[in-house]
Write a protein that holds these residues in place. Structure first.
Motif, PDB file in Angstrom:
ATOM      1  N   ARG A 186     -46.282  51.173   1.538  1.00 14.74           N
ATOM      2  CA  ARG A 186     -46.428  52.375   2.196  1.00 14.74           C
ATOM      3  C   ARG A 186     -46.679  53.296   2.896  1.00 14.74           C
ATOM      4  O   ARG A 186     -46.253  54.179   3.027  1.00 14.74           O
ATOM      5  N   GLY A 187     -46.823  52.456   4.438  1.00 15.83           N
ATOM      6  CA  GLY A 187     -46.476  53.840   5.700  1.00 15.83           C
ATOM      7  C   GLY A 187     -45.486  53.714   5.681  1.00 15.83           C
ATOM      8  O   GLY A 187     -45.005  54.773   6.726  1.00 15.83           O
ATOM      9  N   LYS A 189     -42.717  54.404   4.771  1.00 15.51           N
ATOM     10  CA  LYS A 189     -42.161  55.124   3.853  1.00 15.51           C
ATOM     11  C   LYS A 189     -42.261  56.118   3.958  1.00 15.51           C
ATOM     12  O   LYS A 189     -41.100  57.629   3.747  1.00 15.51           O
ATOM     13  N   ARG A 190     -42.881  56.849   4.042  1.00 15.50           N
ATOM     14  CA  ARG A 190     -42.876  58.313   5.270  1.00 15.50           C
ATOM     15  C   ARG A 190     -41.843  58.470   5.889  1.00 15.50           C
ATOM     16  O   ARG A 190     -41.822  59.712   6.551  1.00 15.50           O
ATOM     17  N   SER A 194     -36.886  60.950   1.140  1.00 14.88           N
ATOM     18  CA  SER A 194     -37.191  60.461  -0.541  1.00 14.88           C
ATOM     19  C   SER A 194     -35.970  60.434  -1.725  1.00 14.88           C
ATOM     20  O   SER A 194     -36.366  59.851  -2.192  1.00 14.88           O
TER      21      SER A 194
END
Length: 372
Positions: A186-187, A189-190, A194
């Motif tokens: 999750r970290g 993906k930033r 998108s």
């Protein structure tokens, strides 16, 4: 010409997701190529965590939390590695040193046989060729060359300090990769755009293939190495453990490794038995092992993981091995499969495919379909 290039560029890069996929791949390649040495512990830990993820996930399904599962798998893996290091490496080192000591005598015996061939068949093997070969071998085995080898060994010994650092960092990294997998994903993906649907498709296609390939390659190394060792020991071949391990590791380089490892096996067998029935049985048995590996074991282990032409596989080994050394060779087939997956999912501009109709390049898109 400029119009053709412009049309090709619009056709291949008109989709923003395709551009995103290209930048992701290029960024990962640049990171590994230019900073691979600095990030080596991290990359090794990622590979090990990827291999150990499956058993940790299975334990999570039966109610074991990820921290406990990661700890158990790390301890089990470390135990296996220590068992190999202290149980197998000393024997291999001893046999390797003994082989290097006897190598000059083996080469002298081979040169003597070549001299006999020059007398029996001078039309095929000339004395000048044998003398030139003998001179080159003596140059390779002279004192200065051995000193150079000694310096390389000392340089390797100096890198043992770095290896000790890795033995601390890599297990810690593997533990945290396994324990905090979801949080780390999750970290990360930033840092990616998108619109990464194509990248998600490529990863979905490659994820299981990479796992199947690595798992199959490890199984293949163990089976081929163990069977080769048993056969060499049964034949009474000297350095059977060392040659068995070399045979197992040779499967890392498809089509090329088997050719390279044949030379030391034939040299040791010839030095031990000469041209005798035992030497013939040795080479016949070794050939059968290689044939069974290529025609039985590899199709069973890699039926779902590898669908590449042998020419592409060899080219991938040469290219990626030249870029990243051992790891490039080890992951040559997955990397080639990655390239294939990218080509398969890359979007095509319908307008450029109209003229192809229902042919392979047109993907069944006709003029009527486009007009609709």
């Amino acid at each position: 010409m400029l119009e053709f290039v412009t049309r090709w560029y619009k056709d291949k890069f008109s989709d923003p997701q395709a551009v995103t996929l290209l930048f992701i791949l290029f960024g990962l390649w640049a990171l590994i190529y230019f900073a691979g040495g600095l990030l080596a512990p991290l990359l090794v830990a990622l590979v090990l965590a990827f291999l150990l993820e499956w058993p940790v996930a299975q334990m999570s399904r039966i109610g074991v939390n990820r921290t406990t599962g990661a700890s158990l798998m790390l301890v089990l893996f470390a135990g296996i590695v220590l068992l190999m290091v202290f149980g197998l490496v000393p024997s291999l080192w001893k046999q390797g040193m003994s082989l290097l000591t006897e190598l000059p005598a083996m080469l002298d015996k081979g040169m003597g046989y070549l001299e006999e061939l020059t007398q029996k068949y001078p039309q095929y093997v000339s004395a000048e060729q044998v003398i030139a070969m003998e001179t080159e071998l003596k140059r390779m085995l002279d004192t200065q060359h051995l000193l150079d080898i000694g310096k390389q060994i000392l340089g390797f010994s100096a890198s043992l300090l770095v290896l000790m650092v890795y033995t601390i960092l890599v297990p810690l990294l593997v533990f945290f990769f396994l324990k905090d997998k979801e949080e780390l994903i999750r970290g990360s993906k930033r840092f990616f755009p998108s619109n990464r649907e194509l990248a998600r498709k490529v990863w979905g296609e490659m994820n299981q293939q990479i796992f199947n390939y690595i798992r199959g390659k490890v199984i293949e190394i163990i089976i081929v190495g163990a069977v080769s060792y048993v056969f060499f020991a049964f034949m009474g071949l000297r350095y059977s453990a060392l040659l068995g391990v070399l045979t197992g590791l040779s499967v890392l380089i498809p089509y090329v490794g088997a050719t390279l490892v044949t030379l030391p096996i034939a040299l040791v067998g010839f030095f031990q038995w000469g041209f005798s029935p035992e030497f013939g049985y040795l080479m016949l048995g070794y050939g059968i092992i290689q044939a069974l590996d290529g025609n039985v074991l590899v199709p069973v282990l890699f039926s779902d993981a590898v669908d590449l032409h042998p020419v592409i596989i060899i080219a991938a080994v040469l290219v990626f091995g030249g870029l990243w050394g051992f790891w490039g060779v080890f992951f040559a087939i997955p990397l080639a499969s990655l390239v294939k997956a990218v080509v398969n999912v890359w979007p095509r501009n319908h307008t450029s495919d109209k003229s192809d109709g229902d042919g392979p390049a047109g993907n069944g898109i006709t003029d009527k379909t486009v007009s609709e």
